[in-house]
Design an enzyme around this catalytic site. Structure first.
Site, PDB file in Angstrom:
ATOM      1  N   LYS A  44      30.299  36.474  32.309  1.00 26.11           N
ATOM      2  CA  LYS A  44      28.862  36.406  32.405  1.00 26.11           C
ATOM      3  C   LYS A  44      28.288  38.149  31.927  1.00 26.11           C
ATOM      4  CE  LYS A  44      28.727  37.588  37.163  1.00 26.11           C
ATOM      5  NZ  LYS A  44      29.403  38.869  37.263  1.00 26.11           N
ATOM      6  N   ARG A  69      22.936  38.133  43.963  1.00 25.44           N
ATOM      7  CA  ARG A  69      24.368  37.600  44.285  1.00 25.44           C
ATOM      8  C   ARG A  69      24.272  36.904  45.516  1.00 25.44           C
ATOM      9  NH1 ARG A  69      28.175  40.253  41.094  1.00 25.44           N
ATOM     10  NH2 ARG A  69      30.314  40.011  41.663  1.00 25.44           N
ATOM     11  N   ARG A  85      41.859  40.768  32.131  1.00 26.95           N
ATOM     12  CA  ARG A  85      40.799  41.775  31.847  1.00 26.95           C
ATOM     13  C   ARG A  85      41.149  43.038  31.778  1.00 26.95           C
ATOM     14  NH1 ARG A  85      35.247  40.870  34.504  1.00 26.95           N
ATOM     15  NH2 ARG A  85      35.952  41.810  36.406  1.00 26.95           N
ATOM     16  N   ARG A 130      40.507  47.049  36.334  1.00 33.59           N
ATOM     17  CA  ARG A 130      39.808  47.272  37.456  1.00 33.59           C
ATOM     18  C   ARG A 130      40.672  47.090  39.101  1.00 33.59           C
ATOM     19  NH1 ARG A 130      34.543  43.981  36.513  1.00 33.59           N
ATOM     20  NH2 ARG A 130      34.819  43.613  38.942  1.00 33.59           N
ATOM     21  N   ARG A 181      37.315  37.457  45.841  1.00 31.87           N
ATOM     22  CA  ARG A 181      35.943  37.647  45.056  1.00 31.87           C
ATOM     23  C   ARG A 181      35.244  36.127  44.932  1.00 31.87           C
ATOM     24  NH1 ARG A 181      37.842  41.111  40.454  1.00 31.87           N
ATOM     25  NH2 ARG A 181      35.880  40.612  39.553  1.00 31.87           N
TER      26      ARG A 181
END
Ligand code: ADP
Ligand code: ZN
Length: 215
Positions: A16, A90, A129, A162, A173
């Site tokens: 996203k 969220r 990522r 991250r 998550r």
């Protein structure tokens, strides 16, 4: 009719962020990522940053009151320009608070795009990522590698992983997403604002599908 106010929904790793940046550029909308705002606050060492860090490193949601205020403060000055929200709302309480704030200003959300990705793909995407420390550009060592290892194509900044992209935190998550965020799909569907796009394949196919949706 040009859309001015869009929400991008999707699980962690759904892409996203990448797609919201793309759409924002295309439509000339300001891209607002709640996660980026929190990371920015951490970098600047503010109280908000310190508070956010303690939740983010565990994969928990930052409390609604601070999150809503931070995002709404960013949005209201963009009344005329338009914006694309990424990572916010969220949960249902954030969605209701957002609707209230925007209704008061008579600038309701016009479109919600939900990016759908199977869970097994999410895990791989998140562990691959990398982000640019300098400009926030997102890469993936498997699917979207930079031209020079560990360097940003755009600004030559250093790429990093991250702290919340480690496997244990990633799993949490995704759990939080399923429990807290997934109900927003029904919330926006009920209000006639939802469009869904599969985001399993090629990044360019997804872009084409997104553009078709906007025609
Ligand atoms: P991702 O969607 O891949 O998890 P984000 O950058 O959107 O990445 O979010 C990272 C973290 O920032 C979240 O796990 C959460 O701790 C915090 N966060 C971001 N947006 C919100 C929000 N709207 N409400 C509460 N916490 C948030
Ligand atoms: Zn960069």
């Amino acid at each position: 009719m040009a859309l001015r106010r869009i929400i991008m929904l999707g699980a962690p790793g759904s892409g996203k962020g990448t797609q919201a940046k793309f759409l924002g550029d295309k439509l000339d909308l300001v891209h607002i990522s709640s996660g980026d705002l929190f990371r920015e606050a951490q970098k600047n060492g503010t109280e908000l940053g310190k508070l956010a860090k303690s939740y983010m490193e565990k994969g928990e949601l930052v409390p609604d009151n601070v999150t809503v205020r931070m995002v709404v403060d960013h949005i209201l000055p963009l009344k005329d320009e338009g914006f694309i929200l990424d990572g916010f709302p969220r949960n249902l309480s954030q969605a209701r608070a957002l609707d209230r704030a925007l209704e008061e200003e008579k600038i309701p959300i016009e479109l919600v795009v939900n990016l759908k990705v199977p869970q097994d793909i999410l895990l791989r995407r998140l562990s691959g990522r990398r982000m640019c420390r300098n400009c926030g550009e997102i890469y993936n060592v498997y699917t979207l590698p930079p031209q020079v290892e560990d360097r940003c194509d755009k600004c030559s900044g250093e790429l990093y992983q991250r702290a919340d992209d480690t496997e244990e935190v990633v799993r949490h998550r995704i759990e939080v997403y399923t429990k807290e965020t997934q109900p927003l799909v029904g919330y926006y569907q009920h209000r006639g604002k939802l469009s869904e796009i599969e985001n399993e394949n090629d990044i360019n196919v997804v872009r084409e599908n997104l553009m078709r949706l906007l025609e």
